[in-house]
Design a protein around this motif. Structure first.
Motif, mmCIF file in Angstrom:
data_model
loop_
_atom_site.group_PDB
_atom_site.id
_atom_site.type_symbol
_atom_site.label_atom_id
_atom_site.label_comp_id
_atom_site.label_asym_id
_atom_site.label_seq_id
_atom_site.Cartn_x
_atom_site.Cartn_y
_atom_site.Cartn_z
ATOM 1 N N LYS A 1 -5.561 9.212 -19.570
ATOM 2 C CA LYS A 1 -4.831 9.102 -18.428
ATOM 3 C C LYS A 1 -3.389 9.227 -18.413
ATOM 4 O O LYS A 1 -2.804 10.185 -17.307
ATOM 5 N N GLU B 1 -2.969 12.811 -18.807
ATOM 6 C CA GLU B 1 -3.268 13.750 -17.503
ATOM 7 C C GLU B 1 -2.198 13.711 -16.605
ATOM 8 O O GLU B 1 -1.757 14.458 -15.979
ATOM 9 N N ARG B 2 -1.859 12.417 -16.603
ATOM 10 C CA ARG B 2 -0.654 12.346 -15.373
ATOM 11 C C ARG B 2 0.640 12.948 -15.746
ATOM 12 O O ARG B 2 1.297 13.424 -14.958
ATOM 13 N N ALA C 1 2.216 15.991 -13.228
ATOM 14 C CA ALA C 1 3.612 15.500 -12.984
ATOM 15 C C ALA C 1 4.603 16.624 -13.325
ATOM 16 O O ALA C 1 5.313 17.124 -12.510
ATOM 17 N N GLU D 1 9.367 9.748 -13.526
ATOM 18 C CA GLU D 1 7.849 9.415 -13.794
ATOM 19 C C GLU D 1 7.726 10.032 -15.155
ATOM 20 O O GLU D 1 7.041 9.306 -16.126
#
Length: 436
Positions: free
Chosen positions: A46, A49-50, A54, A76
């Motif tokens: 996860k 993937e983020r 981003a 982030e």
């Protein structure tokens, strides 16, 4: 070693197998560890993937001239990067926790294995030969050997400590003759290929046959000295049985099933710390730190292993029959069988000096338990790889065979008759007597 997928699909069978060994159910505990592993893997995926998403959004924001959004996205990504080592460690820890749990679980007994707690519940299935009737009180082997002047425990203790022996003269030759006879029998009549393997092995080899991690305290480890201050030391294990190197010859490989079964034998010294044997057989050669043994190993397709188990045990029996040593064959109960075994036959030879039968060979079928630990597979006609089955057995323990020969062939004057089958290996010697 077990496949967690198989346990999920066969939880009742797995837990009942543990119950037969006198162990508590464990499937629920393993499922929790597997759930934690899956969650850790998912969390890392996860985050990956983020981070990828981003990074793409940063480019789009910069292209659109939205610097504030771009900076927030960069922050982030930076935060994900900072958290990344912890997420990776969590994944490693979760995988290791499940693997460690799975590696500590013994094999499931076959349905034909009798239920029981210990050696008293083993079941005799066959007996061969009639113990000799002596017209004198038979001695134990160490009394015979020391009386002949060719078996020296006192000097061995000075050299190495307890549980060692120095055999000399005709007893040294008798030990060598026994090993050579066994190897000739297994290679010449039983179709085994003789192998001369290393006596020092690495962790992976010991793990593959399940000596590690559970039985670490029963093993001897050695460390090679440094060649220079910049060169790291190398650590090895002294083999407790030739089963370890022989079985591992097929590790991390995919065999053609047309090659199977593969049958191998080796005569090697073996080394065991005997950590759990305090006070047992402290005199003589029954339980030593260093001993010689002829080992039998078979690698088979799954459909062949049970038949091969009977065959292997029969090959070990032929040794005792040729030496004309009375013995009995027992099937070990669930509480006495080995960690990696699905089913084990023990051959117990008659020792008149002790007045009882003592183990001289164990022959075990392990199914795919060791193969999973070694990633040893075969490819059948359908082209799909599957785990092989492994078997191992003593064919037989040479030191204990010498013990049995000394006790069964002893004479009233302290001499020992050489069994007929060994006389060619002894240069024609028919009797071992004390030299004057």
């Amino acid at each position: 070693m077990y496949d967690i997928k198989w346990i999920r699909e066969n939880a009742d069978v797995f837990d009942k197998g543990r119950e037969r060994r006198g162990l508590a159910p464990m499937s629920a505990e393993l499922f929790a560890l597997d759930d934690a592993r899956r969650a850790a893997i998912a969390e890392l995926q996860k985050a990956q993937e983020r981070r990828n998403a981003a990074s793409k959004e940063i480019g789009a924001a910069m292209k659109a001239g939205d610097s504030a959004k771009a900076e927030a996205l960069k922050a982030e990504v930076a935060q994900i990067k900072d958290n990344w080592p912890a997420l990776e460690q969590a994944e490693r820890d979760a995988i290791a926790a499940l693997d460690n749990a799975l590696s500590s679980i013994p094999n499931t007994p076959l349905d034909s294995v009798p239920q029981g707690k210990d050696e008293n519940d083993n079941v005799e299935v066959f007996r061969w030969g009639t113990p000799r009737a002596f017209d004198f009180t038979p001695k134990e082997h160490f009394e015979i050997g020391e009386g002949l002047g060719f078996m020296d425990f006192e000097t061995a203790a000075k050299l190495s400590g307890a549980r060692f022996v120095v055999n000399k003269g005709p007893l040294a030759r008798l030990e060598r003759a026994l090993a050579q006879f066994m190897l000739d029998l297994h290679t010449g009549e039983h179709g085994y290929m003789e192998v001369n393997p290393p006596l020092l092995v690495r962790d992976d080899a010991m793990f593959g046959t399940a000596q590690l991690p559970k039985f670490r305290e029963d093993q001897f480890s050695v460390t090679a000295g440094r060649q220079s201050s910049d060169e790291p030391t190398s650590e090895y294990w002294l083999i407790p049985t030739a089963e370890v190197p022989l079985t591992n010859l097929v590790r991390e490989s995919i065999l053609d099933e047309a090659q199977l079964p593969i049958r191998m034998t080796a005569g090697t010294y073996c080394f065991r710390a005997e950590a759990g044997a305090a006070g047992k057989d402290t005199r003589g050669m029954i339980r030593q730190h260093q001993f010689y043994k002829v080992e039998l190993v078979s690698i088979t397709a799954p459909e062949q292993s049970l038949e091969e188990h009977e065959r292997m045990t029969g090959c070990a029996e032929k040794v005792l029959q040729a030496l004309e040593l009375p013995y009995r064959k027992v099937v070990l109960c669930t509480g006495d069988m080995g960690f990696a075994s699905q089913k084990t036959y023990d051959l117990e030879v008659w020792l008149p000096g002790q007045g009882k039968y003592r183990e001289i060979s164990s022959c075990s079928v392990c199914g795919d338990f060791q193969a999973r630990r070694m990633n040893a597979r075969s490819r059948g006609p359908d082209g799909k790889p599957r785990f092989v089955h492994t078997l191992n057995g003593s064919g037989v323990a040479v030191g204990r065979a010498m013990v049995a020969v000394l006790e069964n062939y002893q004479e009233a004057d302290g001499s020992v008759t050489v069994p007929a089958v060994l006389q060619p290996y002894m240069g024609g010697l028919t009797r071992i007597a004390r030299s004057v």
